[in-house]
Design an enzyme around this catalytic site. Sequence first.
Site, PDB file in Angstrom:
ATOM      1  NE  ARG A 209      43.978  -3.895  23.495  1.00 46.42           N
ATOM      2  CZ  ARG A 209      44.358  -2.622  23.502  1.00 46.42           C
ATOM      3  NH1 ARG A 209      44.350  -1.944  24.638  1.00 46.42           N
ATOM      4  NH2 ARG A 209      44.757  -2.028  22.401  1.00 46.42           N
ATOM      5  CD  GLN A 238      39.707   4.789  31.479  1.00 44.53           C
ATOM      6  OE1 GLN A 238      39.892   5.674  32.290  1.00 44.53           O
ATOM      7  NE2 GLN A 238      40.347   4.767  30.330  1.00 44.53           N
ATOM      8  CG  ASN A 267      37.836   5.921  26.600  1.00 46.47           C
ATOM      9  OD1 ASN A 267      38.909   5.783  27.181  1.00 46.47           O
ATOM     10  ND2 ASN A 267      37.729   5.918  25.278  1.00 46.47           N
ATOM     11  CG  ASP A 294      49.988  -0.364  28.132  1.00 44.15           C
ATOM     12  OD1 ASP A 294      49.452   0.569  28.750  1.00 44.15           O
ATOM     13  OD2 ASP A 294      50.672  -0.188  27.112  1.00 44.15           O
ATOM     14  CG  ASP A 296      47.834  -3.779  24.870  1.00 42.64           C
ATOM     15  OD1 ASP A 296      48.362  -3.226  25.858  1.00 42.64           O
ATOM     16  OD2 ASP A 296      47.877  -3.295  23.715  1.00 42.64           O
ATOM     17  CG  ASP A 406      54.657   7.435  28.617  1.00 39.12           C
ATOM     18  OD1 ASP A 406      54.752   8.447  27.895  1.00 39.12           O
ATOM     19  OD2 ASP A 406      54.489   6.298  28.135  1.00 39.12           O
ATOM     20  CG  HIS A 430      52.797  -3.397  24.631  1.00 36.75           C
ATOM     21  ND1 HIS A 430      52.632  -2.588  23.529  1.00 36.75           N
ATOM     22  CD2 HIS A 430      51.873  -2.982  25.542  1.00 36.75           C
ATOM     23  CE1 HIS A 430      51.648  -1.722  23.767  1.00 36.75           C
ATOM     24  NE2 HIS A 430      51.161  -1.943  24.968  1.00 36.75           N
TER      25      HIS A 430
END
Length: 682
Positions: A209, A238, A267, A294, A296, A406, A430
Amino acid sequence: MTSTTTTGPTVTRLLQRQVLPIDGDTDVFRLYVDPEASVLDADKYEVGSSRAAQNMNSAQMRQSTSTGVSIHPDQILDREALLLPAEQRISFGSYFNAFPASYWRRYTIVTDVTLTLEIEGAGATVTVYRSMANGRSQRVETVTTGAEPASSFVFDLTLKPFVDGGWYWYDVVAGEQDVVVRSAEWTSEVPEHRAAHGTVDLCITTMNRPDFVAKLLGQLGTTPELRAYLDEVMVMEQGTQLMQDSEFYPAAAESLGDTLRVIVQGNLGGSGGYARGQLESVRKGTATYAMMMDDDVICEPEGIIRSVTFGDLARRPTIVGGHMFSIYARTRLHSFGEVINPWRFWWLSAPGVFQDWDFGARNLRSTRWLHKRVDVDFNGWFMCLIPRQVLDEIGLSLPLFLKWDDSEFGLRAKAAGYPTVSLPGAAVWHIPWTDKNDALDWQAYFHQRNRFVAALLHSAYERGGRMVRESLNHQVAHLVSMQYSTVELRLMAMEDVLNGPYGLHELLPGKLAEVNAFRKQFTDAQLQTDPEIFPAVRRHKPPRKGKDDSGVPSRSSMLIRAATMPLRQLKAVRQTAMANPEAEIPAMDAKWYRIARYDSAVVSMPDGNSAALYERDPEKFRDLMKRTLEIHARFQREWPRLAAEYRAALGDITSPAAWEKTFEPWTTEQAAEPEPVESTTT
């Protein structure tokens, strides 16, 4: 571990300031200001105990009270100042500008706050309000500006009444001329040893991304107020589409300078990326906190500052998480607070929380449920601040690749005495989870495996509560829905759990490739973007009385179908269904009780990009059902032994030493290469 207020010298700490949208995006105005003259306490009706009454209440709660009044972009003068035209009213009783008093009351040493407002213009009226946990509001104090060109007002406010919930906020009404709400600050007197703010290592995991993460870095780097709080911004790269190749990267790198560090590795999923950031933060030892974020997302940078400030003043080391808004509909709150149901061992919204709440229709002042304090078990790592002390004591992330890392960490911290707070006013935008295919695609393996691992570590029930039974029910539902690839992946996940905790690190680098290669043999996993690829739909006979059974079955009908649909799977497949699918089923209707009626069907995916052909196979059904029953029976028998084994190994597999060994292929390679002087890549 616990810090308490002591007598002695104090200093003034800024807790929160008035902020306005950075980019003038009109879609998010209502998260910052509320221009409605709507009646407060809009939800005064009572809620019955029956399901029908609760459904009616839910529908009423979501009805818009907005009259369409809006703020013009020209009214936003800068990051803090708002122009208010003559005879208009504005409320700062909004998500980003109201003060979440109950959270500060419950979790921090702060007992009183001071609100200081700077107003330019004569004849303006300022009113301070507070709310109670039930959402009803009370006027605290009202003042009016005089003839002078600028006025400063100070309100001393106590936090004593906010045990269960409640907020403070202020409204401004212009008189006969325009006024400017120049600034507002919420401050408190705190002990002298709490004067200095902490710093944070920002840990961002990214994969393919490049533009998204480069824009995020640029946003962070161009926020001057944030710079003093950043110890280091670490990007765990990654992927194969590198952030450094993005057109937005040079400006982002220049804005962050030496604060930016790019770490290249294979990754290893979200947990592998975040664990690398956690490890580097612990080893470096210069930051007070590490924040998981994150790649994104669009961030409200002020939320990072507020999280650090809240953590600085917490009674004990506390994980401080942010909330998630939808990046597609930016006033929709997707995640406000989450807990783990201990009997089912499944994550869900905290009691009383309404999912997908639209602040554009119902803002804070008119929504009673938002005023009760919401306590959580964990916070998603889309935005989550973790004290370095907590990482030092309980270890790093579990090597789960993604999913449940998490939530497991939150439960582990809670067991060690460290709470998690999902702090209002700290948030990112998000992609909502509801727009993903993660229950059916390759992620199904990680959902199943990691949920079992987390339950074995933390379930308070001898055999995991309803965990094994619910897993069996889900397997049967996938089986009758012809989702054979998902069933196989879930079985693979359970087999890997049985292999024990010490295999988790070994599986981390290669499991995704193995899962994806395995899925390719199943038609239900072969997604097609072109609808013309599939044969035309052809029914073996028309629907009864011309009506398809598209409604939601009653409870009794659902139970009958649950008992009979598995038996139907043993029958021979209709010849017509082998050549042509019998139905096209939209993702929103793709429930097991609907899919199971057909011998073949084209089923679209929740992301709207593709569809797959589902085909019933009696022989495969028998084999998978047999294996499903056997492995679930084994888990039921062996749960106590497995739980003891996983709990004994937890400290080892989350230790920095274990993670260092996993990272060796990349750390060794990087150490062997000379670092270019002009590059921030390590």
